[in-house]
Design a protein around this motif. Structure first.
Motif, PDB file in Angstrom:
ATOM      1  N   CYS A 121       0.879  -1.287  -0.066  1.00 18.08           N
ATOM      2  CA  CYS A 121       0.101  -0.030   0.051  1.00 18.08           C
ATOM      3  C   CYS A 121       0.911   1.456  -0.090  1.00 18.08           C
ATOM      4  O   CYS A 121       1.957   0.898  -0.274  1.00 18.08           O
ATOM      5  CB  CYS A 121      -0.919   0.051   1.127  1.00 18.08           C
ATOM      6  SG  CYS A 121      -0.254   0.171   2.717  1.00 18.08           S
TER       7      CYS A 121
ATOM      8  N   ALA B   9       1.819   3.295   2.560  1.00 20.05           N
ATOM      9  CA  ALA B   9       2.253   3.516   3.817  1.00 20.05           C
ATOM     10  C   ALA B   9       3.740   3.535   3.672  1.00 20.05           C
ATOM     11  O   ALA B   9       4.337   2.923   3.152  1.00 20.05           O
ATOM     12  CB  ALA B   9       1.500   2.602   4.908  1.00 20.05           C
TER      13      ALA B   9
ATOM     14  N   CYS C 158       3.515  -3.116   5.213  1.00 17.77           N
ATOM     15  CA  CYS C 158       3.247  -2.711   6.594  1.00 17.77           C
ATOM     16  C   CYS C 158       2.668  -3.676   7.244  1.00 17.77           C
ATOM     17  O   CYS C 158       2.315  -4.620   6.717  1.00 17.77           O
ATOM     18  CB  CYS C 158       2.499  -1.185   6.508  1.00 17.77           C
ATOM     19  SG  CYS C 158       0.786  -1.558   6.164  1.00 17.77           S
TER      20      CYS C 158
ATOM     21  N   CYS D  10      -1.079  -4.400   6.397  1.00 17.57           N
ATOM     22  CA  CYS D  10      -1.023  -5.268   5.204  1.00 17.57           C
ATOM     23  C   CYS D  10      -0.583  -6.841   5.409  1.00 17.57           C
ATOM     24  O   CYS D  10      -1.304  -7.753   4.785  1.00 17.57           O
ATOM     25  CB  CYS D  10      -0.287  -4.676   3.943  1.00 17.57           C
ATOM     26  SG  CYS D  10      -1.174  -3.272   3.487  1.00 17.57           S
TER      27      CYS D  10
HETATM   28 ZN   LIG Z   1       0.303  -1.597   3.857  1.00 16.30          ZN
END
Ligand SMILES: [Zn+2]
Length: 179
Positions: A2, A4, A25, A28
């Motif tokens: 993602c 992040a 992260c 996820c």
């Molecule tokens: Zn993530």
């Protein structure tokens, strides 16, 4: 995976079809930890086990046809088979694994079946007649491959690659629990 932002220490997931690995992260990572679900990605666990009871003879090692003293083995789910890789100057090289030789070793050492498919590997290191065995996250194997590749010089890797190798196994040893 993602958008992040991530620090130096982070987790990985494996794309089980392409075998590529992605940095994730924590949120996820937690989406793909269920080993029983049919998922396109699998979170790489963080357990390290030292399998002291595993007995592999030098002759059995030779039967595996691994040309160097280090190899890792994992179950490739989409190919439905165990595959073997070893590190070298070009990165991870797949070795044509004589399956019978591997099955004989696993039959005598069933703890080797504990590695979760796609995301954990059996890491073997041979020094002389001494063969040590660890169960490690698959990303640790690729970390080793990357570190050796960066430092590799000449035919046998050279001194710097040897130091990287020692440092890697010291860190594995420090994290490993008895199997
Ligand atoms: Zn993530």
């Amino acid at each position: 995976m993602c958008s992040a932002a991530m620090g130096g220490e982070h987790s990985h997931v494996v794309d089980v079809r392409s075998r590529s690995m992605m940095c994730t992260c924590r949120p996820c990572y937690l989406l793909f930890t269920n080993a029983d679900a049919a998922l396109a990605y699998r979170s790489v666990p963080d357990r390290y086990l030292r399998c002291d009871a595993v007995a592999i003879s030098p002759g059995q090692w030779d039967d595996l046809a691994i040309p160097v003293g280090i190899a890792f083995f994992f179950t490739h789910s989409s190919r439905q088979q165990v595959v073997a890789f070893y590190p070298g100057p070009a990165g991870a090289t797949e070795s044509e694994l004589p399956l019978k030789a591997w099955e004989d070793i696993v039959e005598a050492n069933p703890v080797l079946l504990a590695a979760e498919q796609d995301v954990e590997a059996i890491l073997l290191r041979r020094r002389g007649d001494d063969i040590t065995c660890y169960l490690v996250p698959i990303d640790a194997c690729y970390e080793l491959v990357g570190r050796l590749r960066q430092q590799w010089r000449g035919f046998d890797g050279g001194q710097q690659a040897k130091r990287e190798l020692e440092a890697f196994f010291e860190s594995v040893e420090a994290r490993a629990q008895p199997a």
